[in-house]
Design a protein around this motif. Structure first.
Motif, PDB file in Angstrom:
ATOM      1  N   UNK A 163     -41.817 -56.407 -28.515  1.00  0.00           N
ATOM      2  CA  UNK A 163     -41.685 -57.648 -27.747  1.00  0.00           C
ATOM      3  C   UNK A 163     -40.552 -58.520 -28.266  1.00  0.00           C
ATOM      4  N   UNK A 164     -39.921 -58.101 -29.332  1.00  0.00           N
ATOM      5  CA  UNK A 164     -38.858 -58.890 -29.946  1.00  0.00           C
ATOM      6  C   UNK A 164     -37.488 -58.568 -29.387  1.00  0.00           C
ATOM      7  N   UNK A 165     -36.488 -58.961 -30.140  1.00  0.00           N
ATOM      8  CA  UNK A 165     -35.086 -58.796 -29.773  1.00  0.00           C
ATOM      9  C   UNK A 165     -34.710 -57.317 -29.708  1.00  0.00           C
ATOM     10  N   UNK A 166     -33.798 -56.993 -28.811  1.00  0.00           N
ATOM     11  CA  UNK A 166     -33.211 -55.657 -28.721  1.00  0.00           C
ATOM     12  C   UNK A 166     -31.700 -55.793 -28.771  1.00  0.00           C
ATOM     13  N   UNK A 167     -31.034 -54.827 -29.377  1.00  0.00           N
ATOM     14  CA  UNK A 167     -29.580 -54.827 -29.417  1.00  0.00           C
ATOM     15  C   UNK A 167     -29.051 -54.530 -28.014  1.00  0.00           C
ATOM     16  N   UNK A 168     -27.753 -54.640 -27.834  1.00  0.00           N
ATOM     17  CA  UNK A 168     -27.174 -54.336 -26.523  1.00  0.00           C
ATOM     18  C   UNK A 168     -27.407 -52.883 -26.134  1.00  0.00           C
ATOM     19  N   UNK A 169     -27.626 -52.008 -27.115  1.00  0.00           N
ATOM     20  CA  UNK A 169     -27.941 -50.602 -26.838  1.00  0.00           C
ATOM     21  C   UNK A 169     -29.420 -50.402 -26.543  1.00  0.00           C
ATOM     22  N   UNK A 170     -30.230 -51.466 -26.664  1.00  0.00           N
ATOM     23  CA  UNK A 170     -31.654 -51.378 -26.364  1.00  0.00           C
ATOM     24  C   UNK A 170     -32.531 -51.058 -27.561  1.00  0.00           C
ATOM     25  N   UNK A 171     -31.956 -51.019 -28.759  1.00  0.00           N
ATOM     26  CA  UNK A 171     -32.726 -50.691 -29.960  1.00  0.00           C
ATOM     27  C   UNK A 171     -33.520 -51.902 -30.427  1.00  0.00           C
TER      28      UNK A 171
END
Length: 144
Positions: free
Chosen positions: A71-79
């Motif tokens: 539910x937290x932050x994801x990088x621009x790659x979706x990680x």
């Protein structure tokens, strides 16, 4: 003042100006203006935790089949990604350490087939995937 509905929705969800700007492709200043216009308070960082594992638990929620959703932050790659004590971690690597009590070797990814699952029992590192590949080749005679 006219403000985009998606920005207001993310403000209500408690997202930071930076996160909103990244998600809806506007500058942070635009989000800040909307935050002040609607009377939303300044964003406060997420939950504090005593360990990366505690922060991991705070940013996951169970979904069907024993899977965990990030539910937290994801990088621009979706990680799935977070910072603890100024150091960055992927949720996959923390989940792996939680399940196997050792640091992972190589890339960690879900092995259960559920996209984005971060359940500790469902993540695999490179040696685990290599072993499974070898076992499958032995069973099916290298037909893979």
């Amino acid at each position: 003042m006219k403000v985009r509905a998606d920005i207001v929705e993310l403000l209500r969800a408690g997202c930071s100006d930076r996160e909103i700007a990244r998600r809806v492709h506007v500058c942070e200043r635009t989000v800040g203006v909307a935050r002040r216009a609607f009377g939303f308070p300044q964003h406060k960082p997420g939950p504090t935790a005593d360990s990366p594992q505690d922060l991991f638990r705070a940013r996951t929620r169970p979904v069907g089949g024993g899977h965990l959703e990030w539910t937290g932050y994801r990088t621009t790659a979706g990680t799935p990604f977070f910072r603890w004590m100024k150091k960055g971690y992927t949720a996959y690597r923390i989940a792996f350490v939680m399940a196997h009590n050792r640091p992972p070797v190589g890339r960690v990814q879900p092995g259960c087939g559920h996209p984005g699952c971060v359940a500790p029992a469902h993540v695999e590192d490179q040696p685990m995937r290599d072993q499974l590949k070898t076992q499958m080749a032995n069973i099916f005679g290298g037909a893979l």
